[in-house]
Write an enzyme that holds these catalytic residues in place. Structure first.
Site, PDB file in Angstrom:
ATOM      1  N   LYS A  37       0.819  -1.217   0.000  1.00 29.81           N
ATOM      2  CA  LYS A  37       0.000   0.000   0.000  1.00 29.81           C
ATOM      3  C   LYS A  37       0.852   1.266   0.000  1.00 29.81           C
ATOM      4  O   LYS A  37       0.400   2.323  -0.406  1.00 29.81           O
ATOM      5  CB  LYS A  37      -0.973  -0.031   1.175  1.00 29.81           C
ATOM      6  CG  LYS A  37      -2.028  -1.122   0.977  1.00 29.81           C
ATOM      7  CD  LYS A  37      -3.092  -1.116   2.059  1.00 29.81           C
ATOM      8  CE  LYS A  37      -4.224  -2.074   1.723  1.00 29.81           C
ATOM      9  NZ  LYS A  37      -3.858  -3.495   1.862  1.00 29.81           N
TER      10      LYS A  37
HETATM   11  C1  LIG Z   1      -4.466  -4.574   1.250  1.00 33.34           C
HETATM   12  C2  LIG Z   1      -3.727  -5.846   1.155  1.00 33.34           C
HETATM   13  C3  LIG Z   1      -4.103  -6.866   0.246  1.00 33.34           C
HETATM   14  C4  LIG Z   1      -5.337  -6.772  -0.630  1.00 33.34           C
HETATM   15  O1  LIG Z   1      -5.226  -5.787  -1.628  1.00 33.34           O
HETATM   16  P1  LIG Z   1      -6.505  -5.301  -2.441  1.00 33.34           P
HETATM   17  O2  LIG Z   1      -6.020  -4.223  -3.337  1.00 33.34           O
HETATM   18  O3  LIG Z   1      -7.498  -4.825  -1.420  1.00 33.34           O
HETATM   19  O4  LIG Z   1      -7.020  -6.464  -3.198  1.00 33.34           O
HETATM   20  C5  LIG Z   1      -3.304  -8.000   0.178  1.00 33.34           C
HETATM   21  N1  LIG Z   1      -2.223  -8.149   0.973  1.00 33.34           N
HETATM   22  C6  LIG Z   1      -1.835  -7.208   1.855  1.00 33.34           C
HETATM   23  C7  LIG Z   1      -0.633  -7.451   2.699  1.00 33.34           C
HETATM   24  C8  LIG Z   1      -2.564  -6.023   1.976  1.00 33.34           C
HETATM   25  O5  LIG Z   1      -2.176  -5.079   2.863  1.00 33.34           O
END
Ligand SMILES: *Cc1c(COP(=O)(O)O)cnc(C)c1O
Length: 466
Positions: free
Chosen positions: A112
């Site tokens: 993220k």
């Molecule tokens: C947010 C997250 C996901 C999922 O991502 P999306 O874009 O919501 O599908 C997967 N793995 C981790 C470690 C995350 O923080």
């Protein structure tokens, strides 16, 4: 570039407004009116570019004239310089033609950061120009909160209030949020659960009168278009590193809200040769059930070893449904209104088209642990539970062994030591050097009752110019 709502009734907006808006006024999500398309020749000419320069090539058409090119370049240089690896998103080989792209070298050790480090800078730039201020309000059960706080810590025109359920997030996750120092950072621990936090955020967006008209709320969850945009870049980056665009690639993506994998779908539509996209879910498998049986139906939330993928519905899936319905916003609106009441299906030919675009798999906790152990025993390489789900799904769904299969490594294993322990391994994943003193840092947060009036009063009193 103009952006339109997936429910067809809200006004089209330019990039700046889309950045500052959460949901569209008709309840939809914003998407670009049309996508840029790059020729193979153009993509080939990007080989060897540093990550931030590649990011400029891929994202500039979306930002367009909202930000002068030189300013945008500078912002991208700063954004990707904070990552703790020179390659920003390094590739690690697991087996012949099988790879993990490590997207966890940013400040909070999860993918993220790629979007939220940029989003903070974009917001501050646009707000400075407009002489405006926003309050970011968000609820988190873990990862999003810390990445958003890190992304906004240096913003002059943003105050950020992140609600987390008191005593219900892991200590690493809490400390990643509460040890970030800054006058504009406000952590609220709510005496309630995650749903309580989320409900308060939702209601506050619906009625912002508690802010007295002096500032406005902005959203940083993945309904914000800028987050998707930033995630398209690393698909190009991986492909170029492994011989693309002259050969096609397969990607497996650990999926919750469908943001990250939707970015891969867009990369393909923008001209990148991608022959397979695998949706990898945990036991919260609404997407896998839809892909296997054309039934979109909410089940009860399950708590798993991969908590960042614990969702009941997938908000960004709406963006795909919009395309599957020939960009007919009213059809999407009707479908999702019905989906809130019970299971729905789409016309068979549309569903078959979706099945051509994506494969899918759901992986339970035991198989997740087996995969962590198996990869460690084979390669002495530790996967976090989310990435392990991606690797397992990649192996289960793979169509052509001659095509490189790249799993998106979404988090560092040190964030999820419980899953590593449960896999039976005795290794303890160490925190990277820049976070080694996390447990000694001073924490700052306020505990509030599970009461929206109290939370709103706190926010109204504590933002910068209150
Ligand atoms: C947010 C997250 C996901 C999922 O991502 P999306 O874009 O919501 O599908 C997967 N793995 C981790 C470690 C995350 O923080």
């Amino acid at each position: 570039m103009r952006y339109i709502s997936t429910r067809g009734e809200a006004p089209a907006l330019g990039f700046e407004d889309v950045l500052l808006t959460g949901l569209a006024t008709d309840g939809g999500l914003y998407v670009p009116e049309s996508l840029p398309h790059f020729s193979l020749e153009e993509i080939r000419s990007w080989r060897g570019l540093p990550y931030s320069e590649l990011a400029f090539k891929v994202m500039h058409p979306f930002v367009d004239d909202a930000i002068p090119a030189d300013d945008f370049r500078k912002m991208l240089d700063e954004t990707y310089a904070v990552f703790a690896h020179k390659a920003v998103a390094p590739l690690v080989q697991l087996d012949t033609n099988e790879w993990v792209m490590e997207l966890f070298r940013g400040p909070t050790l999860a993918f993220k950061d790629f979007a939220l480090q940029l989003l903070g800078r974009l917001l501050d730039y646009v707000l400075e120009k407009r002489k405006q201020h926003v309050v970011i309000m968000g609820a988190t059960s873990g990862d999003t909160g810390s990445a958003a706080i890190e992304g906004c810590r240096r913003c002059e025109h943003v105050d950020i209030f992140i609600l987390h359920p008191h005593q219900r997030v892991s200590e690493v996750q809490r400390r990643q949020m509460t040890t970030v120092q800054g006058d504009n950072i406000h952590n609220i621990a709510v005496r309630g659960n995650f749903d309580d936090c989320q409900r308060m955020v939702k209601e506050s967006f619906g009625n912002q009168s508690f802010l007295g008209g002096k500032t406005q709320l902005a959203a940083v969850n993945s309904i914000n278009w800028a987050r998707i945009m930033a995630q398209i870049v690393y698909y190009f980056h991986a492909s170029l590193a492994l011989g693309g665009p002259d050969r096609s690639m397969a990607f497996s993506v650990p999926t919750g809200n469908f943001g990250d994998i939707f970015a891969g779908y867009l990369a393909k539509k923008m001209g990148l040769p991608i022959s397979q996209l695998v949706i990898a879910t945990n036991r919260n498998d609404i997407l896998h059930r839809f892909m296997s049986g054309n039934k979109y139906e909410q089940h009860k939330l399950e708590h798993t070893l991969s908590p960042s993928m614990d969702i009941m519905v997938s908000s960004n899936f709406e963006r795909l449904l919009f395309d599957l319905h020939g960009r007919d916003g009213l059809a999407v609106k009707t479908l999702l209104e019905n989906a809130a009441k019970g299971p729905v299906s789409i016309e068979d030919y549309r569903w078959k088209h979706a099945r051509k675009l994506f494969d899918s798999d759901a992986v339970d906790d035991k198989t997740t642990c087996d995969t962590i152990r198996e990869i460690y025993e084979q390669n002495e390489y530790l996967l976090d539970p989310h990435t392990a789900i991606g690797v397992r799904a990649a192996r289960n769904c793979r169509r052509d062994p001659a095509v490189p299969m790249i799993t998106l490594g979404t988090a560092h294993p040190a964030k999820f030591p419980d899953a590593v322990a449960e896999s039976g391994l005795t290794v303890e994943p160490p925190l990277p050097a820049h976070m080694a003193d996390l447990f000694e840092r001073e924490e700052r947060y306020t505990v509030l009752d599970n009461d929206i009036a109290g939370v709103q009063e706190f926010i109204a009193k504590h933002w910068k110019n209150a």
